[in-house]
Design an enzyme around this catalytic site. Sequence first.
Site, short mmCIF file in Angstrom:
data_model
loop_
_atom_site.label_atom_id
_atom_site.label_comp_id
_atom_site.label_asym_id
_atom_site.label_seq_id
_atom_site.Cartn_x
_atom_site.Cartn_y
_atom_site.Cartn_z
N GLY A 10 0.82 -1.22 0.00
CA GLY A 10 0.00 0.00 0.00
C GLY A 10 0.85 1.27 0.00
O GLY A 10 2.09 1.21 -0.07
N MET A 11 0.17 2.40 0.10
CA MET A 11 0.84 3.71 0.00
C MET A 11 1.85 3.91 1.13
O MET A 11 3.02 4.20 0.90
CB MET A 11 -0.25 4.80 0.03
CG MET A 11 0.24 6.17 -0.34
SD MET A 11 -1.14 7.24 -0.78
CE MET A 11 -2.04 7.41 0.74
N LEU A 12 1.41 3.72 2.37
CA LEU A 12 2.32 3.89 3.50
C LEU A 12 3.30 2.72 3.60
O LEU A 12 4.50 2.93 3.82
CB LEU A 12 1.52 3.98 4.82
CG LEU A 12 2.37 4.01 6.09
CD1 LEU A 12 3.29 5.23 6.13
CD2 LEU A 12 1.48 3.95 7.34
N ASP A 36 -2.54 -12.47 3.97
CA ASP A 36 -3.87 -11.91 4.24
C ASP A 36 -4.02 -11.88 5.76
O ASP A 36 -4.08 -12.94 6.40
CB ASP A 36 -4.92 -12.82 3.58
CG ASP A 36 -6.35 -12.35 3.87
OD1 ASP A 36 -6.54 -11.51 4.78
OD2 ASP A 36 -7.27 -12.83 3.19
N ILE A 37 -4.08 -10.68 6.32
CA ILE A 37 -4.07 -10.58 7.79
C ILE A 37 -5.35 -11.07 8.45
O ILE A 37 -5.42 -11.16 9.67
CB ILE A 37 -3.73 -9.14 8.28
CG1 ILE A 37 -4.80 -8.13 7.83
CG2 ILE A 37 -2.33 -8.73 7.89
CD1 ILE A 37 -4.75 -6.81 8.60
N ALA A 60 -5.01 -2.30 5.65
CA ALA A 60 -6.30 -1.77 6.10
C ALA A 60 -7.30 -1.76 4.96
O ALA A 60 -6.93 -1.80 3.79
CB ALA A 60 -6.12 -0.34 6.62
N THR A 62 -9.40 0.73 3.35
CA THR A 62 -9.29 2.19 3.39
C THR A 62 -10.32 2.91 2.51
O THR A 62 -10.26 4.13 2.39
CB THR A 62 -7.86 2.65 2.97
OG1 THR A 62 -7.55 2.06 1.72
CG2 THR A 62 -6.83 2.25 4.00
N TYR A 125 -16.12 3.12 8.52
CA TYR A 125 -14.65 3.06 8.48
C TYR A 125 -14.05 3.50 9.82
O TYR A 125 -13.21 2.81 10.40
CB TYR A 125 -14.13 3.95 7.34
CG TYR A 125 -12.63 4.18 7.38
CD1 TYR A 125 -11.75 3.19 6.97
CD2 TYR A 125 -12.10 5.40 7.82
CE1 TYR A 125 -10.37 3.40 7.01
CE2 TYR A 125 -10.73 5.62 7.85
CZ TYR A 125 -9.87 4.63 7.44
OH TYR A 125 -8.51 4.84 7.49
N LYS A 129 -11.87 1.21 12.43
CA LYS A 129 -10.50 1.55 12.85
C LYS A 129 -10.40 1.65 14.37
O LYS A 129 -9.37 1.32 14.96
CB LYS A 129 -10.04 2.87 12.19
CG LYS A 129 -9.85 2.79 10.68
CD LYS A 129 -8.74 1.84 10.26
CE LYS A 129 -7.35 2.32 10.65
NZ LYS A 129 -6.29 1.41 10.16
N1 LIG Z 1 -5.19 7.22 3.34
C1 LIG Z 1 -5.48 8.10 4.31
O1 LIG Z 1 -5.83 9.26 4.05
C2 LIG Z 1 -5.37 7.68 5.74
C3 LIG Z 1 -5.63 8.64 6.75
C4 LIG Z 1 -5.48 8.27 8.09
C5 LIG Z 1 -5.09 6.97 8.41
N2 LIG Z 1 -4.88 6.06 7.43
C6 LIG Z 1 -4.44 4.71 7.80
O2 LIG Z 1 -3.10 4.56 7.38
C7 LIG Z 1 -2.83 3.20 7.06
C8 LIG Z 1 -2.19 3.10 5.69
O3 LIG Z 1 -3.11 3.61 4.75
P1 LIG Z 1 -2.77 3.71 3.19
O4 LIG Z 1 -3.36 4.98 2.70
O5 LIG Z 1 -1.32 3.39 2.95
O6 LIG Z 1 -3.69 2.51 2.66
P2 LIG Z 1 -3.64 1.71 1.29
O7 LIG Z 1 -2.76 2.37 0.31
O8 LIG Z 1 -5.06 1.41 0.94
O9 LIG Z 1 -2.91 0.38 1.76
C9 LIG Z 1 -3.53 -0.60 2.51
C10 LIG Z 1 -2.99 -1.92 2.05
O10 LIG Z 1 -3.61 -2.95 2.83
C11 LIG Z 1 -3.85 -4.02 1.96
N3 LIG Z 1 -4.87 -4.91 2.51
C12 LIG Z 1 -6.22 -4.78 2.50
N4 LIG Z 1 -6.78 -5.85 3.08
C13 LIG Z 1 -5.77 -6.67 3.47
C14 LIG Z 1 -5.71 -7.93 4.09
N5 LIG Z 1 -6.83 -8.58 4.44
N6 LIG Z 1 -4.50 -8.48 4.35
C15 LIG Z 1 -3.37 -7.84 3.98
N7 LIG Z 1 -3.35 -6.66 3.36
C16 LIG Z 1 -4.54 -6.07 3.11
C17 LIG Z 1 -4.31 -3.36 0.68
O11 LIG Z 1 -4.21 -4.26 -0.39
P3 LIG Z 1 -5.25 -4.10 -1.63
O12 LIG Z 1 -4.97 -2.78 -2.24
O13 LIG Z 1 -4.89 -5.28 -2.49
O14 LIG Z 1 -6.63 -4.19 -1.04
C18 LIG Z 1 -3.29 -2.22 0.59
O15 LIG Z 1 -2.11 -2.63 -0.07
C19 LIG Z 1 -4.17 2.49 7.22
O16 LIG Z 1 -4.23 1.89 8.50
C20 LIG Z 1 -5.21 3.59 7.14
O17 LIG Z 1 -6.38 3.25 7.83
C21 LIG Z 1 -5.00 6.38 6.11
#
Ligand SMILES: NC(=O)c1ccc[n+]([C@@H]2O[C@H](COP(=O)([O-])OP(=O)(O)OC[C@H]3O[C@@H](n4cnc5c(N)ncnc54)[C@H](OP(=O)(O)O)[C@@H]3O)[C@@H](O)[C@H]2O)c1
Length: 276
Positions: A10-12, A36-37, A60, A62, A125, A129
Amino acid sequence: MKWLITGAGGMLGTDLRSELTLRGEPVVALSRSDLDITDARLVSAAVNEHAPDVIVNCAAYTKVDLAESDEAAANAINGSAVELLATAANEAGALLVQVSTDFVFDGAKREPYDIDDATGPLSVYGRSKLLGEVAARHAEQHLIVRTSWLFGVHGPNFVEAIRNQIRKGVDSLRVVDDQRGRPTYTPHLARAIVRLVMQGARGVVHYADADECSWYDFACAIAPGFTIRPVSSDEFPRPAKRPAYSVLSTDRYEQLTGATPDSWREGLREYLSLRA
Ligand SMILES: NC(=O)c1ccc[n+]([C@@H]2O[C@H](COP(=O)([O-])OP(=O)(O)OC[C@H]3O[C@@H](n4cnc5c(N)ncnc54)[C@H](OP(=O)(O)O)[C@@H]3O)[C@@H](O)[C@H]2O)c1
């Protein structure tokens, strides 16, 4: 110190892996296809195999609006799966770092949210969380890092959404001006997480880039000179309700690390140079 990242695709997760690699830290980065968590057997096997000192859960669900009609999946990934990670962390004697969100708050405050302010999520959501935070506390050693408004080059985000609209040839944009928060560049957050872990931080910490702004202010910084009109959220009805004010106080981060948060404007400059 050996690190294990879940959701590493993912992004982070991608930026955290780069940060750790740059520092020469041993890191196992598992994307969704590797682990898969939500699968208890796989989580336990992966943690046993790699015996990490630190597990950072970047996985997550997201998709904030989609979650409104997909509550079971959001709760499974953002809530129950964190319970599995906490159990595995305890078995391995590892620290569990859970990344959480400003969406655990209701946004009714008008000054920055402290770590011990009452939570009150407005969306599926946000509630999922919050379940994840409760689950993470079951790890004997845990660190919950709440953050907000993420953007980075390895995932869809607000910066790209604005640029995509402009690429489509629209001559003006309308962006909401009544939601305030702190945009955060994912490489900055990755650095902050590493710094917190190195300092031995535990409990809840907020990290967000400086300073606060509205989505409208953010859009103006993304596309200076482009015609952007400020509008109210009522003009953009969406399935999930968002907090009107979700500015996170980073006081505890600053006390623990002695560092001040990075600037999202600098992050934006870097982002735009990398994703020209
Ligand atoms: N984005 C925001 O603005 C934001 C703001 C505040 C907090 N956060 C938190 O920051 C964290 C990182 O967010 P991000 O933006 O980097 O999210 P992201 O880019 O959507 O990355 C999340 C990753 O988790 C993977 N995933 C989903 N279900 C899964 C599973 N069952 N087992 C293993 N991996 C799984 C996704 O894979 P797929 O793509 O294949 O589903 C994706 O690669 C998250 O906890 C999010 O809640 C995000």
